[in-house]
Scaffold this motif. Structure first.
Motif, PDB file in Angstrom:
ATOM      1  N   GLU A  63      -4.239  23.387  -7.504  1.00 51.65           N
ATOM      2  CA  GLU A  63      -4.441  24.718  -6.932  1.00 51.65           C
ATOM      3  C   GLU A  63      -4.138  24.708  -5.431  1.00 51.65           C
ATOM      4  OE1 GLU A  63      -8.415  25.852  -7.785  1.00 51.65           O
ATOM      5  OE2 GLU A  63      -8.124  25.957  -9.945  1.00 51.65           O
ATOM      6  N   ARG A  64      -3.761  25.866  -4.918  1.00 52.85           N
ATOM      7  CA  ARG A  64      -3.522  26.018  -3.486  1.00 52.85           C
ATOM      8  C   ARG A  64      -4.833  26.410  -2.804  1.00 52.85           C
ATOM      9  NH1 ARG A  64       1.276  28.002  -1.273  1.00 52.85           N
ATOM     10  NH2 ARG A  64       0.191  29.933  -0.777  1.00 52.85           N
ATOM     11  N   VAL A  65      -5.252  25.608  -1.838  1.00 50.96           N
ATOM     12  CA  VAL A  65      -6.531  25.832  -1.160  1.00 50.96           C
ATOM     13  C   VAL A  65      -6.294  25.811   0.345  1.00 50.96           C
ATOM     14  CG1 VAL A  65      -8.837  24.911  -0.729  1.00 50.96           C
ATOM     15  CG2 VAL A  65      -7.879  24.809  -3.033  1.00 50.96           C
ATOM     16  N   LEU A  66      -6.854  26.805   1.032  1.00 51.79           N
ATOM     17  CA  LEU A  66      -6.758  26.847   2.485  1.00 51.79           C
ATOM     18  C   LEU A  66      -7.610  25.736   3.093  1.00 51.79           C
ATOM     19  CD1 LEU A  66      -5.629  28.428   4.933  1.00 51.79           C
ATOM     20  CD2 LEU A  66      -7.763  29.741   4.917  1.00 51.79           C
ATOM     21  N   THR A  67      -7.021  24.993   4.020  1.00 52.84           N
ATOM     22  CA  THR A  67      -7.734  23.864   4.610  1.00 52.84           C
ATOM     23  C   THR A  67      -7.357  23.701   6.078  1.00 52.84           C
ATOM     24  OG1 THR A  67      -8.298  21.520   4.256  1.00 52.84           O
ATOM     25  CG2 THR A  67      -5.981  22.112   4.071  1.00 52.84           C
ATOM     26  N   SER A  68      -8.089  22.842   6.747  1.00 55.26           N
ATOM     27  CA  SER A  68      -7.761  22.435   8.121  1.00 55.26           C
ATOM     28  C   SER A  68      -8.131  20.968   8.259  1.00 55.26           C
ATOM     29  CB  SER A  68      -8.520  23.272   9.154  1.00 55.26           C
ATOM     30  OG  SER A  68      -8.446  22.644  10.441  1.00 55.26           O
ATOM     31  N   ILE A  69      -7.156  20.116   8.326  1.00 51.66           N
ATOM     32  CA  ILE A  69      -7.421  18.673   8.426  1.00 51.66           C
ATOM     33  C   ILE A  69      -8.179  18.338   9.711  1.00 51.66           C
ATOM     34  CG2 ILE A  69      -6.301  16.414   8.684  1.00 51.66           C
ATOM     35  CD1 ILE A  69      -4.201  17.489   6.655  1.00 51.66           C
ATOM     36  N   PRO A  70      -7.800  18.868  10.880  1.00 54.91           N
ATOM     37  CA  PRO A  70      -8.572  18.552  12.086  1.00 54.91           C
ATOM     38  C   PRO A  70     -10.039  18.958  11.989  1.00 54.91           C
ATOM     39  CG  PRO A  70      -6.453  19.485  12.694  1.00 54.91           C
ATOM     40  CD  PRO A  70      -6.589  19.657  11.208  1.00 54.91           C
ATOM     41  N   LEU A  71     -10.326  20.113  11.396  1.00 56.59           N
ATOM     42  CA  LEU A  71     -11.716  20.558  11.271  1.00 56.59           C
ATOM     43  C   LEU A  71     -12.488  19.704  10.276  1.00 56.59           C
ATOM     44  CD1 LEU A  71     -11.414  24.464  11.409  1.00 56.59           C
ATOM     45  CD2 LEU A  71     -12.096  22.884  13.232  1.00 56.59           C
ATOM     46  N   LEU A  98       0.845  -1.190   0.000  1.00 56.92           N
ATOM     47  CA  LEU A  98       0.000   0.000   0.000  1.00 56.92           C
ATOM     48  C   LEU A  98       0.882   1.242   0.000  1.00 56.92           C
ATOM     49  CD1 LEU A  98      -3.121   0.602   0.261  1.00 56.92           C
ATOM     50  CD2 LEU A  98      -2.645   1.082   2.651  1.00 56.92           C
ATOM     51  N   ASP A  99       0.638   2.134  -0.937  1.00 56.36           N
ATOM     52  CA  ASP A  99       1.401   3.370  -1.010  1.00 56.36           C
ATOM     53  C   ASP A  99       0.797   4.434  -0.100  1.00 56.36           C
ATOM     54  OD1 ASP A  99       3.025   2.236  -2.925  1.00 56.36           O
ATOM     55  OD2 ASP A  99       1.866   3.032  -4.606  1.00 56.36           O
ATOM     56  N   VAL A 100       1.635   5.347   0.337  1.00 58.31           N
ATOM     57  CA  VAL A 100       1.174   6.515   1.081  1.00 58.31           C
ATOM     58  C   VAL A 100       1.492   7.747   0.257  1.00 58.31           C
ATOM     59  CG1 VAL A 100       1.486   7.924   3.144  1.00 58.31           C
ATOM     60  CG2 VAL A 100       1.467   5.435   3.340  1.00 58.31           C
ATOM     61  N   ASP A 101       0.478   8.543  -0.046  1.00 61.04           N
ATOM     62  CA  ASP A 101       0.668   9.791  -0.764  1.00 61.04           C
ATOM     63  C   ASP A 101       0.826  10.921   0.240  1.00 61.04           C
ATOM     64  OD1 ASP A 101       0.426   8.429  -3.113  1.00 61.04           O
ATOM     65  OD2 ASP A 101      -1.618   9.080  -3.552  1.00 61.04           O
ATOM     66  N   VAL A 102       1.993  11.513   0.251  1.00 65.33           N
ATOM     67  CA  VAL A 102       2.305  12.595   1.185  1.00 65.33           C
ATOM     68  C   VAL A 102       2.049  13.923   0.475  1.00 65.33           C
ATOM     69  CG1 VAL A 102       4.076  13.637   2.634  1.00 65.33           C
ATOM     70  CG2 VAL A 102       4.032  11.148   2.311  1.00 65.33           C
ATOM     71  N   VAL A 103       1.066  14.655   0.966  1.00 63.91           N
ATOM     72  CA  VAL A 103       0.642  15.904   0.327  1.00 63.91           C
ATOM     73  C   VAL A 103       1.151  17.086   1.163  1.00 63.91           C
ATOM     74  CG1 VAL A 103      -1.327  17.236  -0.489  1.00 63.91           C
ATOM     75  CG2 VAL A 103      -1.425  14.731  -0.511  1.00 63.91           C
ATOM     76  N   PRO A 104       1.908  17.985   0.561  1.00 68.03           N
ATOM     77  CA  PRO A 104       2.434  19.119   1.332  1.00 68.03           C
ATOM     78  C   PRO A 104       1.349  20.125   1.709  1.00 68.03           C
ATOM     79  CG  PRO A 104       3.670  18.775  -0.719  1.00 68.03           C
ATOM     80  CD  PRO A 104       2.422  17.963  -0.811  1.00 68.03           C
ATOM     81  N   VAL A 105       1.475  20.656   2.913  1.00 72.72           N
ATOM     82  CA  VAL A 105       0.639  21.762   3.372  1.00 72.72           C
ATOM     83  C   VAL A 105       1.567  22.851   3.892  1.00 72.72           C
ATOM     84  CG1 VAL A 105      -1.091  22.527   5.040  1.00 72.72           C
ATOM     85  CG2 VAL A 105      -1.312  20.272   3.983  1.00 72.72           C
ATOM     86  N   ILE A 106       1.334  24.072   3.449  1.00 70.49           N
ATOM     87  CA  ILE A 106       2.111  25.212   3.941  1.00 70.49           C
ATOM     88  C   ILE A 106       1.292  25.897   5.028  1.00 70.49           C
ATOM     89  CG2 ILE A 106       3.342  27.317   3.344  1.00 70.49           C
ATOM     90  CD1 ILE A 106       4.352  24.859   1.845  1.00 70.49           C
ATOM     91  N   PRO A 107       1.676  25.771   6.304  1.00 71.04           N
ATOM     92  CA  PRO A 107       0.871  26.365   7.381  1.00 71.04           C
ATOM     93  C   PRO A 107       0.861  27.885   7.295  1.00 71.04           C
ATOM     94  CG  PRO A 107       2.976  25.573   8.225  1.00 71.04           C
ATOM     95  CD  PRO A 107       2.890  25.112   6.802  1.00 71.04           C
ATOM     96  N   ASN A 108      -0.279  28.462   7.709  1.00 65.02           N
ATOM     97  CA  ASN A 108      -0.377  29.930   7.667  1.00 65.02           C
ATOM     98  C   ASN A 108      -0.337  30.548   9.061  1.00 65.02           C
ATOM     99  OD1 ASN A 108      -2.891  29.305   8.698  1.00 65.02           O
ATOM    100  ND2 ASN A 108      -4.063  30.482   7.199  1.00 65.02           N
ATOM    101  N   TYR A 119      -2.155  25.909   3.519  1.00 61.40           N
ATOM    102  CA  TYR A 119      -2.473  25.828   2.089  1.00 61.40           C
ATOM    103  C   TYR A 119      -2.048  24.477   1.532  1.00 61.40           C
ATOM    104  CZ  TYR A 119      -3.684  30.720   2.262  1.00 61.40           C
ATOM    105  OH  TYR A 119      -4.302  31.912   2.571  1.00 61.40           O
ATOM    106  N   LEU A 120      -3.050  23.776   1.036  1.00 61.48           N
ATOM    107  CA  LEU A 120      -2.870  22.436   0.475  1.00 61.48           C
ATOM    108  C   LEU A 120      -2.814  22.533  -1.042  1.00 61.48           C
ATOM    109  CD1 LEU A 120      -3.251  19.198   0.824  1.00 61.48           C
ATOM    110  CD2 LEU A 120      -5.659  19.697   0.444  1.00 61.48           C
TER     111      LEU A 120
END
Length: 315
Positions: free
Chosen positions: A153-161, A127-137, A145-146
């Motif tokens: 595209e760069r989209v503001l997100t919150s994984i915990p939320l 099983l592969d793991v895709d590591v996606v960068p997030v630039i914290p603001n 920004y994910l």
């Protein structure tokens, strides 16, 4: 009716759902990655990576048995990269992961640049793991920004939320996760474009507005009827993390908003052709369900349900 909810649940358990022991194995695989990164950062606090968070369908509990990769997010210090250059961000993350995990018997060739991510290939589980960068603001709730997987595209997100949003719907609607999985399975069998995130948001809207039926057929009818009735043109806005007044509705297309970011209209990913295809597929599926319910023989019922659940379906 010649088939029961139990028949459909048995099929879901055998063909659609990931077994609990596999989910535990996959989560442990991600946890090992996270723990090794955390240990490295303790000794190297000046390093350009901040943390790793488990995201995606395994973490949400909506993964399919056909899963072949998992998503995790790695937070990258803005000063460590040219955050406007995706290739620079991805290569930095790749080199960082190679440096960290080479001490744990992982080879450089196990880390490759993928589609808006760094792919980590494991030999054991396959099983592969895709590591996606997030630039914290710098804001609360691990906002950042994910780089989105589908458009880049760069989209503001919150994984915990996002995870809390799903957790709440699962808590209030026992059938939520199962129906998300079944709907994703239906999409895959019919082979058309329908983002998993959109499927989750439509189910969340149904959960919030009318509640999700306890049995599979009535719940599927809710989903298909919603799509047919609205043509996917009705607005879906959640107020878990912001007020409705924060969104700007598009005069054309779909308005289905990210529950964390009021500026992210996920529905805009649907052009008219994609939206109409989804509506047509929902209309067909509702017809197949009705035909199966009214079938006079088991063979006719199975034949109709195969149009939704695929050629492997039986009861």
């Amino acid at each position: 009716m010649l088939f029961s909810n139990t028949d459909l649940k048995i099929f879901a358990e055998s063909h659609i759902n990931v077994k609990k022991e596999k989910v535990d194995e996959y989560r442990e695989q991600v946890n090992r990655l996270r723990n090794k990164l955390a240990d490295y950062l303790k000794d190297n606090p000046e390093y350009g990576l901040v943390k790793m968070l488990h995201s995606g369908s395994v973490r949400k509990g909506t993964a399919l048995k056909t899963l072949n990769d998992m998503d995790v997010a790695v937070y990258v210090k803005p000063e460590a990269v040219d955050e406007d250059d995706e290739s620079d961000v991805l290569e930095y993350v790749r080199q960082a992961l190679i440096e960290i995990y080479s001490k744990h018997n992982m080879k450089p060739e196990q880390f490759t640049i993928g589609h808006h991510c760094v792919k980590v290939s494991f030999k054991g589980s396959g099983l592969d793991v895709d590591v996606v960068p997030v630039i914290p603001n710098g804001e609360a709730d691990d906002r950042g920004y994910l780089i989105t997987r589908d458009t880049g595209e760069r989209v503001l997100t919150s994984i915990p939320l996002h995870l809390e949003f799903i957790r709440k719907r699962k808590s209030d609607n026992a059938n939520f996760a199962q129906m998300v999985r079944i709907t994703k399975w239906w999409r895959d069998q019919r082979d058309f474009k329908f983002k998993s995130f959109l499927i989750e948001l439509i189910w969340a809207h149904i959960a919030d507005t009318e509640g999700i039926a306890d049995e599979i057929v009535p719940a599927l009818k809710q989903f298909f009827r919603y799509i047919i009735k609205t043509d996917l043109k009705s607005s879906i806005i959640f107020e878990d993390n912001y007020k409705k007044s924060k969104v700007t509705l598009s005069p054309t297309g779909s308005n289905i908003f990210d529950p964390v970011n009021p500026e992210n209209n996920v529905g805009q990913s649907l052009d008219d052709a994609k939206r109409e295809r989804i509506v047509d597929e929902a209309d067909d599926a509702l017809g197949y369900l009705t035909h199966a319910e009214q079938a006079s023989t088991k063979g006719v019922a199975i034949s109709s349900l195969k149009q939704i659940f695929g050629t492997s379906f039986s009861f």
